[in-house]
Scaffold this motif. Structure first.
Motif, PDB file in Angstrom:
ATOM      1  N   SER A 222       0.824  -1.204   0.000  1.00  0.00           N
ATOM      2  CA  SER A 222       0.000   0.000   0.000  1.00  0.00           C
ATOM      3  C   SER A 222       0.858   1.253   0.000  1.00  0.00           C
ATOM      4  CB  SER A 222      -0.941  -0.026   1.207  1.00  0.00           C
ATOM      5  OG  SER A 222      -1.873  -1.081   1.085  1.00  0.00           O
ATOM      6  N   ARG A 223       0.192   2.390   0.005  1.00  0.00           N
ATOM      7  CA  ARG A 223       0.899   3.671   0.005  1.00  0.00           C
ATOM      8  C   ARG A 223       0.282   4.594   1.047  1.00  0.00           C
ATOM      9  NH1 ARG A 223       4.032   4.014  -4.681  1.00  0.00           N
ATOM     10  NH2 ARG A 223       4.474   6.190  -4.204  1.00  0.00           N
ATOM     11  N   LEU A 224       1.145   5.191   1.874  1.00  0.00           N
ATOM     12  CA  LEU A 224       0.768   6.294   2.754  1.00  0.00           C
ATOM     13  C   LEU A 224       1.529   7.497   2.246  1.00  0.00           C
ATOM     14  CD1 LEU A 224       1.040   4.709   6.338  1.00  0.00           C
ATOM     15  CD2 LEU A 224      -1.021   5.043   4.967  1.00  0.00           C
ATOM     16  N   GLY A 233       3.312  11.956  13.593  1.00  0.00           N
ATOM     17  CA  GLY A 233       2.911  10.867  12.722  1.00  0.00           C
ATOM     18  C   GLY A 233       2.173  11.327  11.489  1.00  0.00           C
ATOM     19  N   GLY A 234       2.898  11.991  10.588  1.00  0.00           N
ATOM     20  CA  GLY A 234       2.243  12.491   9.383  1.00  0.00           C
ATOM     21  C   GLY A 234       1.583  11.393   8.569  1.00  0.00           C
ATOM     22  N   GLY A 235       2.308  10.286   8.374  1.00  0.00           N
ATOM     23  CA  GLY A 235       1.734   9.161   7.646  1.00  0.00           C
ATOM     24  C   GLY A 235       1.018   8.186   8.545  1.00  0.00           C
ATOM     25  N   PHE A 236       1.680   7.857   9.679  1.00  0.00           N
ATOM     26  CA  PHE A 236       1.180   6.789  10.546  1.00  0.00           C
ATOM     27  C   PHE A 236       1.561   7.071  11.984  1.00  0.00           C
ATOM     28  CE2 PHE A 236       2.402   2.795  12.707  1.00  0.00           C
ATOM     29  CZ  PHE A 236       1.168   2.195  12.801  1.00  0.00           C
ATOM     30  N   ASP A 237       0.631   6.810  12.903  1.00  0.00           N
ATOM     31  CA  ASP A 237       0.886   6.988  14.329  1.00  0.00           C
ATOM     32  C   ASP A 237       0.374   5.768  15.083  1.00  0.00           C
ATOM     33  OD1 ASP A 237       1.334   8.875  16.807  1.00  0.00           O
ATOM     34  OD2 ASP A 237      -0.671   8.018  17.081  1.00  0.00           O
ATOM     35  N   SER A 240      -0.434   2.393  20.910  1.00  0.00           N
ATOM     36  CA  SER A 240      -0.482   1.063  21.506  1.00  0.00           C
ATOM     37  C   SER A 240      -0.917   0.111  20.407  1.00  0.00           C
ATOM     38  CB  SER A 240      -1.457   1.027  22.687  1.00  0.00           C
ATOM     39  OG  SER A 240      -2.775   1.334  22.250  1.00  0.00           O
ATOM     40  N   GLY A 241      -1.065  -1.174  20.741  1.00  0.00           N
ATOM     41  CA  GLY A 241      -1.473  -2.118  19.723  1.00  0.00           C
ATOM     42  C   GLY A 241      -0.291  -2.737  19.009  1.00  0.00           C
ATOM     43  N   THR A 242      -0.541  -3.294  17.811  1.00  0.00           N
ATOM     44  CA  THR A 242       0.458  -4.009  17.029  1.00  0.00           C
ATOM     45  C   THR A 242       0.263  -3.693  15.560  1.00  0.00           C
ATOM     46  OG1 THR A 242       0.450  -5.839  18.617  1.00  0.00           O
ATOM     47  CG2 THR A 242       1.401  -6.284  16.466  1.00  0.00           C
ATOM     48  N   SER A 243       1.368  -3.461  14.864  1.00  0.00           N
ATOM     49  CA  SER A 243       1.284  -3.183  13.433  1.00  0.00           C
ATOM     50  C   SER A 243       2.315  -3.980  12.657  1.00  0.00           C
ATOM     51  CB  SER A 243       1.502  -1.698  13.143  1.00  0.00           C
ATOM     52  OG  SER A 243       0.429  -0.930  13.628  1.00  0.00           O
ATOM     53  N   SER A 244       1.897  -4.440  11.462  1.00  0.00           N
ATOM     54  CA  SER A 244       2.795  -5.062  10.503  1.00  0.00           C
ATOM     55  C   SER A 244       2.659  -4.314   9.187  1.00  0.00           C
ATOM     56  CB  SER A 244       2.435  -6.543  10.319  1.00  0.00           C
ATOM     57  OG  SER A 244       3.222  -7.130   9.300  1.00  0.00           O
ATOM     58  N   ILE A 245       3.755  -3.736   8.722  1.00  0.00           N
ATOM     59  CA  ILE A 245       3.770  -2.944   7.497  1.00  0.00           C
ATOM     60  C   ILE A 245       4.705  -3.634   6.517  1.00  0.00           C
ATOM     61  CG2 ILE A 245       4.325  -0.695   6.499  1.00  0.00           C
ATOM     62  CD1 ILE A 245       3.767   0.513   9.297  1.00  0.00           C
ATOM     63  N   ASP A 246       4.178  -4.078   5.371  1.00  0.00           N
ATOM     64  CA  ASP A 246       4.940  -4.915   4.463  1.00  0.00           C
ATOM     65  C   ASP A 246       4.759  -4.433   3.020  1.00  0.00           C
ATOM     66  OD1 ASP A 246       6.390  -6.964   3.306  1.00  0.00           O
ATOM     67  OD2 ASP A 246       5.042  -8.571   3.920  1.00  0.00           O
ATOM     68  N   GLY A 247       5.867  -4.232   2.328  1.00  0.00           N
ATOM     69  CA  GLY A 247       5.804  -3.867   0.930  1.00  0.00           C
ATOM     70  C   GLY A 247       5.075  -2.568   0.675  1.00  0.00           C
ATOM     71  N   THR A 248       5.255  -1.615   1.579  1.00  0.00           N
ATOM     72  CA  THR A 248       4.483  -0.371   1.555  1.00  0.00           C
ATOM     73  C   THR A 248       5.396   0.837   1.406  1.00  0.00           C
ATOM     74  OG1 THR A 248       2.591  -1.277   2.750  1.00  0.00           O
ATOM     75  CG2 THR A 248       3.013   1.073   3.022  1.00  0.00           C
ATOM     76  N   VAL A 249       4.905   1.858   0.731  1.00  0.00           N
ATOM     77  CA  VAL A 249       5.620   3.118   0.549  1.00  0.00           C
ATOM     78  C   VAL A 249       5.015   4.170   1.469  1.00  0.00           C
ATOM     79  CG1 VAL A 249       6.199   4.968  -1.061  1.00  0.00           C
ATOM     80  CG2 VAL A 249       6.210   2.583  -1.846  1.00  0.00           C
ATOM     81  N   ILE A 250       5.864   4.776   2.305  1.00  0.00           N
ATOM     82  CA  ILE A 250       5.448   5.853   3.204  1.00  0.00           C
ATOM     83  C   ILE A 250       6.226   7.079   2.775  1.00  0.00           C
ATOM     84  CG2 ILE A 250       5.307   6.620   5.604  1.00  0.00           C
ATOM     85  CD1 ILE A 250       5.247   3.673   6.416  1.00  0.00           C
ATOM     86  N   SER A 251       5.586   7.994   2.077  1.00  0.00           N
ATOM     87  CA  SER A 251       6.322   9.041   1.370  1.00  0.00           C
ATOM     88  C   SER A 251       5.577  10.368   1.357  1.00  0.00           C
ATOM     89  CB  SER A 251       6.559   8.584  -0.079  1.00  0.00           C
ATOM     90  OG  SER A 251       7.225   9.562  -0.838  1.00  0.00           O
ATOM     91  N   ALA A 272      10.403  -4.819   3.850  1.00  0.00           N
ATOM     92  CA  ALA A 272      10.411  -4.597   2.401  1.00  0.00           C
ATOM     93  C   ALA A 272       9.629  -3.345   2.015  1.00  0.00           C
ATOM     94  CB  ALA A 272       9.853  -5.827   1.680  1.00  0.00           C
ATOM     95  N   SER A 273       9.855  -2.281   2.763  1.00  0.00           N
ATOM     96  CA  SER A 273       9.120  -1.033   2.567  1.00  0.00           C
ATOM     97  C   SER A 273      10.082   0.128   2.426  1.00  0.00           C
ATOM     98  CB  SER A 273       8.163  -0.794   3.745  1.00  0.00           C
ATOM     99  OG  SER A 273       7.187  -1.819   3.820  1.00  0.00           O
ATOM    100  N   SER A 274       9.557   1.276   2.053  1.00  0.00           N
ATOM    101  CA  SER A 274      10.380   2.481   1.993  1.00  0.00           C
ATOM    102  C   SER A 274       9.722   3.608   2.755  1.00  0.00           C
ATOM    103  CB  SER A 274      10.638   2.914   0.542  1.00  0.00           C
ATOM    104  OG  SER A 274       9.443   3.341  -0.074  1.00  0.00           O
TER     105      SER A 274
END
Length: 408
Positions: A222-224, A233-237, A240-251, A272-274
């Motif tokens: 995905s893309r943020l 946290g402009g893209g993501f904040d 608490s909790g749990t996150s898995s970010i895979d093959g994603t562009v944060i730009s 495998a993200s940027s």
């Protein structure tokens, strides 16, 4: 960095898947058998929901009343909402309280620009929304009003779940989770989706311009991008909790702290993200975190942290700020070509109990106004076969504590 509590957010403790035909002897009787079978009738064509907000509201109400269902939207329709379904309701559509599938067909659900403030979707306890090929646009919650300030496009409440594929979540706004707010005890899974141009408003409290998570989040392919938070946290904040970010562009995201990611609690894995071209704008010599601001367990694997900025002349940590007792593990990844007005264009690692582990990784080509340009360390760094070189004005010189394997 403490922030005011927002609805459904866990408090911040700190700066938070009959055998085949057995013999040809049956063939002789097959023709007779087929001849005696009735021919199945063609499946009935699915009738899309007519292209009106009223019709879509009725379809969601009917699905809830039937303990779930499938809603198919008119291809390309813009379902434009001028008001919620009832006075005082916080969302364009009725709260989703059952398993509902929405086949988007390239349609858009939006709040009309002239409408009062409300989000688009609210997924309640026991609600499960599976949605695909759908755009969610223009949701805007009432700033800092009780119960209405989180999740500009989508609020996933405790016990609710969102499964999205091919979603576009764009131009929404809220105090927390400008695009999506995933509350504690909620689940959100996005695949091949784009969350862009959303805003978390209110100076000092706006967090998670694209997504804010306190539950369980999975983000894949995905893309943020181009989201903004007035605080962190402009893209993501995540608090608490749990996150898995895979093959994603944060730009292209921006915030005071953690232009791309602000992580304050619970484990996060990035694979495998940027994280690229994000900005942290805080005038903070102890770390703005242009790409990432971290003070919790964070593992980054096979990823690139590049071209991020701590843009204020005094701001440190262009790539990653790792602070306040956090644990950062960087595996087969790179921190490169980031810049900071203050110290540490690459990695700023500070505070008692904070640990950064670099394994088969590189910190190269980063620049800062004040040395070191590569890694500033006043805590603990572990280095296994990682390269720290080619940073300006120095690689590690100027750090309070030594950095293993770093020269100059």
């Amino acid at each position: 960095m403490n922030e005011s509590n927002a609805i459904l957010r866990a408090p911040r403790a700190s700066r938070v898947r009959a055998a085949a035909g057995r013999s040809v002897t049956v063939l002789a009787g097959l023709g007779a058998l087929v001849g005696g079978l009735a021919v199945a009738s063609p499946a009935h064509a699915v009738t899309p929901v007519p292209c009106s907000a009223t019709a879509l509201t009725a379809a969601i109400n009917a699905a809830n009343a039937n303990a779930g269902g499938t809603v198919t939207l008119t291809p390309g329709c813009v379902y434009d909402f001028l008001q919620p379904p009832a006075p005082g309701a916080g969302a364009a559509l009725p709260t989703i309280t059952s398993p509902i599938t929405v086949n988007g067909n390239g349609a858009t659900i939006q709040r009309d620009p002239s409408a009062p403030l409300f989000r688009l979707l609210d997924i309640g306890d026991h609600g499960r929304l599976t949605a695909g090929v759908l755009t969610l646009k223009g949701g805007h919650t009432a700033p800092l009003s009780s119960g209405q300030d989180a999740g500009g496009a989508v609020l996933v409440e405790t016990g609710g779940a969102l499964y999205g594929s091919g979603l576009t979540v764009t131009h929404n706004a809220a105090t927390e989770g400008g695009g999506i707010m995933n509350a504690a005890g909620a689940t959100a899974t996005l695949n091949a989706s784009t969350v862009s141009d959303n805003t978390a408003q209110n100076s000092g409290s706006g967090v998670g311009g694209g997504i804010s998570n306190n539950g369980t989040l999975t983000l894949t392919a995905s893309r943020l991008q181009n989201n903004q938070a007035d605080f962190a946290g402009g893209g993501f904040d995540q608090d608490s909790g749990t996150s898995s970010i895979d093959g994603t562009v944060i730009s292209g995201n921006t915030a005071d702290y953690g232009g791309g990611i602000d992580h304050d609690g619970g484990p996060v894995t990035v694979t495998a993200s940027s994280v690229d071209n994000n900005r942290g704008t805080a005038a903070d010599a102890t770390g703005a975190g242009g790409g990432i601001w971290n003070d919790a367990p964070l593992t980054i694997s096979a990823s690139a942290i590049t071209h991020n900025q701590a843009s204020d002349p005094t701001g440190s940590a262009g790539g990653i700020a790792n602070e306040s007792g956090a644990t950062l593990v960087l595996k087969v990844s790179s921190i490169s070509a980031n810049t900071a007005g203050g110290q540490a264009g690459g990695l700023y690692n500070s505070d008692a109990g904070t640990t950064a582990t670099l394994y088969l990784s590189s910190v190269t080509g980063n620049t800062s106004g004040t040395g070191p340009g590569g890694v500033f360390n006043s805590a603990t760094v572990h280095n296994t076969f990682s390269v720290i070189q080619g940073n300006t004005p120095s690689n590690c010189k100027g750090s309070l504590n030594s950095v293993p394997g770093c020269v100059n």
